[in-house]
Design a protein around this motif. Structure first.
Motif, short mmCIF file in Angstrom:
data_model
loop_
_atom_site.label_atom_id
_atom_site.label_comp_id
_atom_site.label_asym_id
_atom_site.label_seq_id
_atom_site.Cartn_x
_atom_site.Cartn_y
_atom_site.Cartn_z
N SER A 77 -17.94 -28.71 38.06
CA SER A 77 -16.88 -29.24 38.93
C SER A 77 -16.91 -30.77 38.95
O SER A 77 -15.87 -31.42 38.84
CB SER A 77 -17.05 -28.69 40.34
N ALA A 78 -18.10 -31.35 39.05
CA ALA A 78 -18.24 -32.81 39.04
C ALA A 78 -17.80 -33.38 37.69
O ALA A 78 -17.14 -34.42 37.63
CB ALA A 78 -19.67 -33.20 39.34
N GLN A 81 -14.02 -33.45 37.48
CA GLN A 81 -13.48 -34.53 38.30
C GLN A 81 -13.67 -35.90 37.63
O GLN A 81 -12.84 -36.79 37.79
CB GLN A 81 -14.12 -34.54 39.69
N GLN A 88 -8.63 -34.10 31.99
CA GLN A 88 -8.82 -33.56 33.33
C GLN A 88 -7.78 -32.51 33.69
O GLN A 88 -8.11 -31.51 34.33
CB GLN A 88 -8.81 -34.68 34.38
N SER A 92 -9.22 -29.10 34.70
CA SER A 92 -9.05 -28.79 36.11
C SER A 92 -8.30 -27.47 36.30
O SER A 92 -8.71 -26.63 37.11
CB SER A 92 -8.31 -29.92 36.81
N GLU A 96 -10.08 -24.20 37.92
CA GLU A 96 -9.54 -23.62 39.15
C GLU A 96 -9.13 -22.16 38.93
O GLU A 96 -9.38 -21.30 39.79
CB GLU A 96 -8.34 -24.43 39.65
#
Length: 160
Positions: A77-78, A81, A88, A92, A96
């Motif tokens: 997750s980091a 980001q 991204q 992302s 998700e």
């Protein structure tokens, strides 16, 4: 290049999770319809999907480490980001979708487990009635499991 490795792995995980999700939906339908052959087939299919998913997760964890990428959900997750804006968006979205489908699979599996427990309770209750044993009231716990009864015994057939 590292981002592409992660994208490929997430796509493969998402594909496995989609398969598991469909299998859990099939299992739920079979449980609601109480079709024994469908239930057996769904359970076998679910077991195969779970084994495949576990193997994929283990393989991906190793491949992520070998690629120098984080292998924990928090680390991934980091990383997502911190990715460049070009990477991204896709990362992302995939991350998700993966997390959401994983949670949906967990929720559906719990729902199916509760349905199994409820069906089991109904079968046990019917067997108790048919065998002429004493019927005891029952309660369900927070997880949907049948809790032991502490009620006073009573005869199903009445006193003769």
């Amino acid at each position: 290049m590292s981002a592409q490795v992660l994208i490929n792995l997430l796509q493969e995980e998402l594909s496995c999770l989609e398969c598991l999700w469909q299998t859990l939906q099939d299992e739920h339908l079979a449980l609601r319809q109480r079709e024994v052959t469908d239930m057996e087939a769904a359970v076998n299919k679910k077991q195969d999907a779970m084994i495949r998913l576990e193997a994929v997760f283990q393989d991906h964890e190793e491949r992520l480490r070998m690629s120098g990428l984080p292998s924990t959900p928090e680390g991934i997750s980091a990383y997502v980001q911190a990715s460049t804006s070009q990477e991204q968006g896709q990362l992302s979205t995939l991350w998700e979708q993966r997390q959401e489908r994983l949670q949906q699979c967990r929720d559906q599996n719990q729902l199916n487990g509760s349905l199994i427990n409820r069906n089991r309770h109904q079968v046990l209750r019917a067997l108790t009635i048919l065998s002429g044993q004493e019927l005891k009231s029952a309660a369900y716990g927070p997880g949907g499991d049948l809790l032991p009864s502490a009620s006073a015994p009573r005869s199903l057939l009445g006193r003769v």
